[in-house]
Design a protein around this motif. Sequence first.
Motif, PDB file in Angstrom:
ATOM      1  N   LEU A 169       4.439   6.596  -4.983  1.00  0.00           N
ATOM      2  CA  LEU A 169       5.016   7.345  -3.875  1.00  0.00           C
ATOM      3  C   LEU A 169       4.118   7.353  -2.649  1.00  0.00           C
ATOM      4  O   LEU A 169       4.572   7.180  -1.522  1.00  0.00           O
ATOM      5  CB  LEU A 169       5.320   8.783  -4.310  1.00  0.00           C
ATOM      6  CG  LEU A 169       6.304   8.944  -5.486  1.00  0.00           C
ATOM      7  CD1 LEU A 169       6.512  10.415  -5.787  1.00  0.00           C
ATOM      8  CD2 LEU A 169       7.629   8.269  -5.185  1.00  0.00           C
ATOM      9  N   VAL A 170       2.841   7.589  -2.863  1.00  0.00           N
ATOM     10  CA  VAL A 170       1.852   7.625  -1.777  1.00  0.00           C
ATOM     11  C   VAL A 170       0.641   6.828  -2.247  1.00  0.00           C
ATOM     12  O   VAL A 170       0.138   7.078  -3.354  1.00  0.00           O
ATOM     13  CB  VAL A 170       1.434   9.075  -1.439  1.00  0.00           C
ATOM     14  CG1 VAL A 170       0.387   9.084  -0.329  1.00  0.00           C
ATOM     15  CG2 VAL A 170       2.652   9.901  -1.035  1.00  0.00           C
ATOM     16  N   PRO A 171       0.205   5.852  -1.462  1.00  0.00           N
ATOM     17  CA  PRO A 171       0.663   5.431  -0.131  1.00  0.00           C
ATOM     18  C   PRO A 171       1.910   4.557  -0.218  1.00  0.00           C
ATOM     19  O   PRO A 171       2.242   4.031  -1.279  1.00  0.00           O
ATOM     20  CB  PRO A 171      -0.520   4.639   0.412  1.00  0.00           C
ATOM     21  CG  PRO A 171      -1.173   4.069  -0.810  1.00  0.00           C
ATOM     22  CD  PRO A 171      -1.003   5.095  -1.895  1.00  0.00           C
ATOM     23  N   GLU A 172       2.579   4.401   0.921  1.00  0.00           N
ATOM     24  CA  GLU A 172       3.808   3.620   0.949  1.00  0.00           C
ATOM     25  C   GLU A 172       3.531   2.130   0.903  1.00  0.00           C
ATOM     26  O   GLU A 172       4.404   1.364   0.507  1.00  0.00           O
ATOM     27  CB  GLU A 172       4.609   3.958   2.211  1.00  0.00           C
ATOM     28  CG  GLU A 172       5.073   5.409   2.256  1.00  0.00           C
ATOM     29  CD  GLU A 172       5.869   5.712   3.502  1.00  0.00           C
ATOM     30  OE1 GLU A 172       5.960   4.806   4.362  1.00  0.00           O
ATOM     31  OE2 GLU A 172       6.398   6.826   3.625  1.00  0.00           O
ATOM     32  N   ARG A 173       2.342   1.695   1.310  1.00  0.00           N
ATOM     33  CA  ARG A 173       1.990   0.280   1.305  1.00  0.00           C
ATOM     34  C   ARG A 173       0.906   0.024   0.269  1.00  0.00           C
ATOM     35  O   ARG A 173       0.111   0.908  -0.036  1.00  0.00           O
ATOM     36  CB  ARG A 173       1.512  -0.175   2.690  1.00  0.00           C
ATOM     37  CG  ARG A 173       2.572  -0.018   3.780  1.00  0.00           C
ATOM     38  CD  ARG A 173       2.046  -0.515   5.113  1.00  0.00           C
ATOM     39  NE  ARG A 173       3.054  -0.411   6.170  1.00  0.00           N
ATOM     40  CZ  ARG A 173       2.849  -0.769   7.424  1.00  0.00           C
ATOM     41  NH1 ARG A 173       1.658  -1.245   7.787  1.00  0.00           N
ATOM     42  NH2 ARG A 173       3.809  -0.638   8.322  1.00  0.00           N
ATOM     43  N   SER A 174       0.898  -1.192  -0.230  1.00  0.00           N
ATOM     44  CA  SER A 174      -0.083  -1.535  -1.259  1.00  0.00           C
ATOM     45  C   SER A 174      -1.491  -1.662  -0.689  1.00  0.00           C
ATOM     46  O   SER A 174      -2.460  -1.461  -1.404  1.00  0.00           O
ATOM     47  CB  SER A 174       0.314  -2.846  -1.946  1.00  0.00           C
ATOM     48  OG  SER A 174       0.397  -3.899  -0.994  1.00  0.00           O
ATOM     49  N   LEU A 175      -1.630  -1.999   0.590  1.00  0.00           N
ATOM     50  CA  LEU A 175      -2.933  -2.164   1.230  1.00  0.00           C
ATOM     51  C   LEU A 175      -3.066  -1.130   2.334  1.00  0.00           C
ATOM     52  O   LEU A 175      -2.240  -1.059   3.239  1.00  0.00           O
ATOM     53  CB  LEU A 175      -3.103  -3.576   1.794  1.00  0.00           C
ATOM     54  CG  LEU A 175      -4.405  -3.844   2.564  1.00  0.00           C
ATOM     55  CD1 LEU A 175      -5.612  -3.645   1.667  1.00  0.00           C
ATOM     56  CD2 LEU A 175      -4.403  -5.247   3.161  1.00  0.00           C
ATOM     57  N   THR A 176      -4.123  -0.322   2.254  1.00  0.00           N
ATOM     58  CA  THR A 176      -4.417   0.697   3.251  1.00  0.00           C
ATOM     59  C   THR A 176      -5.797   0.441   3.822  1.00  0.00           C
ATOM     60  O   THR A 176      -6.765   0.281   3.059  1.00  0.00           O
ATOM     61  CB  THR A 176      -4.350   2.103   2.644  1.00  0.00           C
ATOM     62  OG1 THR A 176      -3.072   2.295   2.032  1.00  0.00           O
ATOM     63  CG2 THR A 176      -4.568   3.162   3.695  1.00  0.00           C
ATOM     64  N   LEU A 177      -5.882   0.379   5.129  1.00  0.00           N
ATOM     65  CA  LEU A 177      -7.173   0.214   5.798  1.00  0.00           C
ATOM     66  C   LEU A 177      -7.772   1.592   6.052  1.00  0.00           C
ATOM     67  O   LEU A 177      -7.118   2.492   6.578  1.00  0.00           O
ATOM     68  CB  LEU A 177      -7.008  -0.547   7.116  1.00  0.00           C
ATOM     69  CG  LEU A 177      -6.474  -1.976   6.997  1.00  0.00           C
ATOM     70  CD1 LEU A 177      -6.369  -2.619   8.370  1.00  0.00           C
ATOM     71  CD2 LEU A 177      -7.359  -2.813   6.086  1.00  0.00           C
ATOM     72  N   SER A 180      -0.848  -2.080  -8.212  1.00  0.00           N
ATOM     73  CA  SER A 180      -2.168  -1.754  -7.671  1.00  0.00           C
ATOM     74  C   SER A 180      -2.047  -1.383  -6.201  1.00  0.00           C
ATOM     75  O   SER A 180      -1.318  -2.017  -5.436  1.00  0.00           O
ATOM     76  CB  SER A 180      -3.119  -2.940  -7.828  1.00  0.00           C
ATOM     77  OG  SER A 180      -3.305  -3.262  -9.195  1.00  0.00           O
ATOM     78  N   VAL A 181      -2.763  -0.340  -5.822  1.00  0.00           N
ATOM     79  CA  VAL A 181      -2.886   0.055  -4.419  1.00  0.00           C
ATOM     80  C   VAL A 181      -4.345  -0.118  -4.027  1.00  0.00           C
ATOM     81  O   VAL A 181      -5.256   0.158  -4.815  1.00  0.00           O
ATOM     82  CB  VAL A 181      -2.408   1.495  -4.192  1.00  0.00           C
ATOM     83  CG1 VAL A 181      -0.912   1.584  -4.338  1.00  0.00           C
ATOM     84  CG2 VAL A 181      -3.070   2.455  -5.159  1.00  0.00           C
ATOM     85  N   ILE A 182      -4.572  -0.578  -2.806  1.00  0.00           N
ATOM     86  CA  ILE A 182      -5.904  -0.974  -2.361  1.00  0.00           C
ATOM     87  C   ILE A 182      -6.274  -0.178  -1.127  1.00  0.00           C
ATOM     88  O   ILE A 182      -5.475  -0.062  -0.183  1.00  0.00           O
ATOM     89  CB  ILE A 182      -5.958  -2.490  -2.055  1.00  0.00           C
ATOM     90  CG1 ILE A 182      -5.493  -3.294  -3.276  1.00  0.00           C
ATOM     91  CG2 ILE A 182      -7.349  -2.914  -1.630  1.00  0.00           C
ATOM     92  CD1 ILE A 182      -5.364  -4.777  -2.998  1.00  0.00           C
TER      93      ILE A 182
END
Length: 731
Positions: free
Chosen positions: A271-279, A375-377
């Motif tokens: 659910l959070v984050p919406e994208r797999s890659l967060t800067l 996986s979320v990054i």
Amino acid sequence: MRRGVHLRVALDTLLVLLPVSVALCAVAWRIAGTTPALVLAALAIAACGAVVPIRLRRFDRGWLIVRLDAARRDLDDSSGLLFVDQALLGPLQRLQRTRVEQRLTGSAPPGLRPAWSKRAIAIAWSLSALCVLAATLWPAPRLQSAGPSIPASAPAVAGEPRLLEAMLEVQPPAYTGIAASRAESLDAKAPVASTLRWTLRYAPQPGAVELVFHDGRRLALQREGGDWTASLPLQESTLYRVVPQGVTGAAQSRLHRLDAVPDQPPRVRVLVPERSLTLMAAGQRDWRLQFEVDDDHGVAARARLLVTRTEGTGENISFQDHVRVLEGRGDRRSRRFEVRLVPSAFGLQRGEDLVARLEVLDNRAPQPQRSRSASVILRWPAEPVIGAEGLDGLARQVLPAYFRSQRQIIIDAEALIAERPRLAAEEFERRSDSTGVDQRLLRLRYGQFLGEESEGGRAPPTSDLPTSDLPAGDPAEAQAHEEHDDDHDDSQAPGTPSPDTHDHGHAGEAGAPAAAGFGEMDDVLEAFGHTHDIPEAATLLDPQTRETLRAALREMWQSELHLRQAAPDQALPYAYRALELIKQVQQADRIYLQRVGTQLPPIDATRRLGGKREGIANRALPALPVARGDEALAEAWRSLDAADAERLVASLNALQAWVDGNRDRVADPLAWIARIDEARQDPRCHDCRAALRALVWSGMPRPAGGVARRAGDDPVARRYLDALDAPGAER
């Protein structure tokens, strides 16, 4: 007066709507029962309560003023003054209002209430009475039995056991939370690992009873008093038949179906984050993660969060794994897991990644199922590399394949000229020099098509490498070569050919060492000079296009010269001419080949449009071949439509073998087996054969598309052919 109008309108509306509601409720009571009728009555009352205010909106103050003026001519169309505050009226308006009030009080008030909708009310009550009467006299529907009866394929023979009662108990596994159930039907649908218990009662009592499954397995029932019982754990979907001893042939019961519903693994959604890659943003201290987990029978209350930190860059990357246990919130079938990670607690540095994924288990026993989320990054961008001066620093900041276009260089130069009054001298010179570097890169890129060699700075004095293209070994000749190059640079004037076009005369100079291969042209050029032409690239352009490109490079030279000298206004004319020449090169022929025209055979004009059709005949298309291994389907399709019993039995056996070997091609193999058994038990059953034939049709391979035959009775085509055959028609 206004209140009486509203009351009349409300009563009139209700007298039309209420009989319609009563009729609908009566019909619903007769068809569906009391509860649906009460629900419909409540909805009808709510609808009436909503319609009445909507209709009353029409009868407002404006409507009342219009009706007063229309009913009383002596009011002089001034009844609107009665609804206005006297303080807002002028002397004449107050006088007129007094006259209107006197005239109204001096006589009886007019009747402003609208007339009753007598016709609509009569029709509504008449239809309602008819519907209520019909609903009352209509017979009530008979309730069907909750448990389906045990079908009999054929009448029982005297003395053969006859099934009186049947009960199937289903006990799902405890972890599913599903209560046990009983049904009089011998078909069941239950979770995998459920315990099934059969209880059958016969009269007269048979000597033995068995459950015969479609795959050949047999389960004997045990006699307990007057009942026959058996238990079996359900592991997979299957078909079975109850076979008591002493019953054979058509008297046997039909196939019953047991569907085993597999336990699905948990479904994890991020659910959070919406994208797999967060800067990672500047000043960010934590990283919020939220997961949602669903399962058909329940999710474990705890889950593991797997966190991996990457260290290093390129090929020297190492990984550090961390595990955290999270507590879920929500229902056992749907839980949410939330956590806030502190990147500094994991030692995250610039240029590194923090990878997180959730691992959950369901409550299946004895072995739970495991699922992982995507996986979320979280990436902490590395520091931007500040390069050295010149081309090397610029090459580190951008990818080598990215070049500015000539049009962009012109745009940058014009923008720099416009901003010159607001820029300091050092900043203006720096930006002009940067634009000149872009012009240089673009010139070198286009120069590759002419074989222009790459440029670079001179080697330091302590370097052992030669400072020119001459072979190392004679410093005097090398110094002469450098002076020769300097003469070219100093003597070059605007508009003169650039150094990439001059003709060196290095080959054959005295003092050069002998070539590695005597008499070889390439070795001589490599030993005594340097070539300015790449054959693979230079031959792509014809001579005229090469000259146009060479002229564009000369203009780029001059544009670069003035840009590097902080004179963008002087560089613009050369940049514009370079852009125009580049457009000409782009529109020119890129490959120089000898153009040879096509030589087609001459056309025989005497054979054209003759209208002769001799020798033209219909050619029947060959039958499409049957896919290998699917002959059983085609034979079953034909035999199910025929009346040959022996052929049908043989085709059903072949079809049974085809289904056993092609379970992945059919959506429901058990349905095929059940239909085959029905057709085998009663070959004369038309409905059974039709149902099986429909399944066979769905499993047959689709034929390849063919050419549709033209309809022979097309009137347009017929008139055209008749016109061709008509005497005197022009050919």
